[in-house]
Scaffold this motif. Sequence first.
Motif, short mmCIF file in Angstrom:
data_model
loop_
_atom_site.label_atom_id
_atom_site.label_comp_id
_atom_site.label_asym_id
_atom_site.label_seq_id
_atom_site.Cartn_x
_atom_site.Cartn_y
_atom_site.Cartn_z
N LEU A 86 -28.77 -7.01 0.88
CA LEU A 86 -27.39 -6.88 1.34
C LEU A 86 -27.22 -7.49 2.73
O LEU A 86 -26.20 -8.11 3.02
CB LEU A 86 -26.96 -5.40 1.33
N ASP A 87 -28.25 -7.33 3.56
CA ASP A 87 -28.22 -7.94 4.89
C ASP A 87 -28.20 -9.47 4.77
O ASP A 87 -27.45 -10.14 5.48
CB ASP A 87 -29.45 -7.48 5.69
N GLU B 30 -37.87 -12.64 6.70
CA GLU B 30 -37.28 -11.51 5.96
C GLU B 30 -36.80 -11.90 4.56
O GLU B 30 -37.16 -11.25 3.58
CB GLU B 30 -36.08 -10.94 6.74
N TYR B 31 -35.98 -12.95 4.48
CA TYR B 31 -35.30 -13.25 3.23
C TYR B 31 -36.11 -14.09 2.25
O TYR B 31 -36.07 -13.85 1.05
CB TYR B 31 -33.95 -13.93 3.50
N TYR B 32 -36.84 -15.06 2.75
CA TYR B 32 -37.65 -15.91 1.87
C TYR B 32 -38.66 -15.09 1.06
O TYR B 32 -38.77 -15.28 -0.16
CB TYR B 32 -38.34 -17.02 2.68
N PRO B 33 -39.38 -14.12 1.69
CA PRO B 33 -40.29 -13.29 0.88
C PRO B 33 -39.58 -12.51 -0.23
O PRO B 33 -40.13 -12.33 -1.33
CB PRO B 33 -40.92 -12.34 1.91
N LEU B 34 -38.35 -12.06 0.02
CA LEU B 34 -37.57 -11.37 -1.02
C LEU B 34 -37.31 -12.30 -2.20
O LEU B 34 -37.40 -11.90 -3.36
CB LEU B 34 -36.21 -10.92 -0.48
N MET B 35 -36.98 -13.54 -1.87
CA MET B 35 -36.66 -14.53 -2.90
C MET B 35 -37.89 -14.89 -3.73
O MET B 35 -37.78 -15.10 -4.93
CB MET B 35 -36.03 -15.76 -2.26
N GLU C 253 -32.91 -19.01 11.27
CA GLU C 253 -34.15 -19.54 10.71
C GLU C 253 -35.24 -18.47 10.69
O GLU C 253 -35.96 -18.32 9.70
CB GLU C 253 -34.64 -20.73 11.53
N ASP C 254 -35.35 -17.71 11.77
CA ASP C 254 -36.36 -16.66 11.85
C ASP C 254 -36.14 -15.60 10.77
O ASP C 254 -37.09 -15.17 10.10
CB ASP C 254 -36.32 -16.03 13.24
N LEU C 255 -34.90 -15.18 10.57
CA LEU C 255 -34.59 -14.19 9.53
C LEU C 255 -34.93 -14.73 8.14
O LEU C 255 -35.50 -14.03 7.31
CB LEU C 255 -33.11 -13.81 9.58
N ILE C 256 -34.56 -15.97 7.90
CA ILE C 256 -34.82 -16.59 6.60
C ILE C 256 -36.33 -16.65 6.35
O ILE C 256 -36.82 -16.23 5.30
CB ILE C 256 -34.19 -18.00 6.51
N GLN D 224 -27.06 -23.30 18.88
CA GLN D 224 -28.50 -23.40 18.73
C GLN D 224 -29.18 -22.02 18.63
O GLN D 224 -30.04 -21.82 17.78
CB GLN D 224 -29.08 -24.19 19.92
N ALA D 225 -28.80 -21.09 19.49
CA ALA D 225 -29.45 -19.77 19.50
C ALA D 225 -29.26 -19.04 18.17
O ALA D 225 -30.20 -18.45 17.64
CB ALA D 225 -28.92 -18.94 20.66
N SER D 226 -28.05 -19.11 17.65
CA SER D 226 -27.78 -18.45 16.36
C SER D 226 -28.54 -19.12 15.22
O SER D 226 -29.02 -18.46 14.31
CB SER D 226 -26.29 -18.47 16.05
#
Length: 129
Positions: A86-87, A114-119, A108-111, A101-103
């Motif tokens: 959901l996040d 956090e998210y790539y392993p979920l996928m 990239e860090d979240l992807i 740039q900061a965002s």
Amino acid sequence: MEELRWKQRFENYQKALSYLELALDKEDVDEVTRAGIIQFFEMTLELAWKTMKDLLNEEGFEVKSPRETIKQSLQYGMIEEGHLWLDALQKRNLMAHTYDQASAVEAEDLIRNEYYPLMLALQSYLENK
């Protein structure tokens, strides 16, 4: 017909995930690569929830929205860590409007972490279905 649909969608999901993986594997991440990572993530997440939706529909569940699909997929046992899914959904909507740039570095860090392993976990589940 439904079974064929989720399997076709899953093939597209696997392709998109492989593109995301290629982008994440780059050693030197510049702004263009980072933008590619974010784009591939958005595309892969879209295919992820739609593949889950198609499979749930085949199994007799009636889901329509991405949030509803994620919640039902969690109950069904297709995914774990529903809060992270959901996040990811919420962050995807924000990433589409990220121009600084900061965002982009944060995205990239979240992807990546956090998210790539979920996928990958979803891909593994669906491969065994």
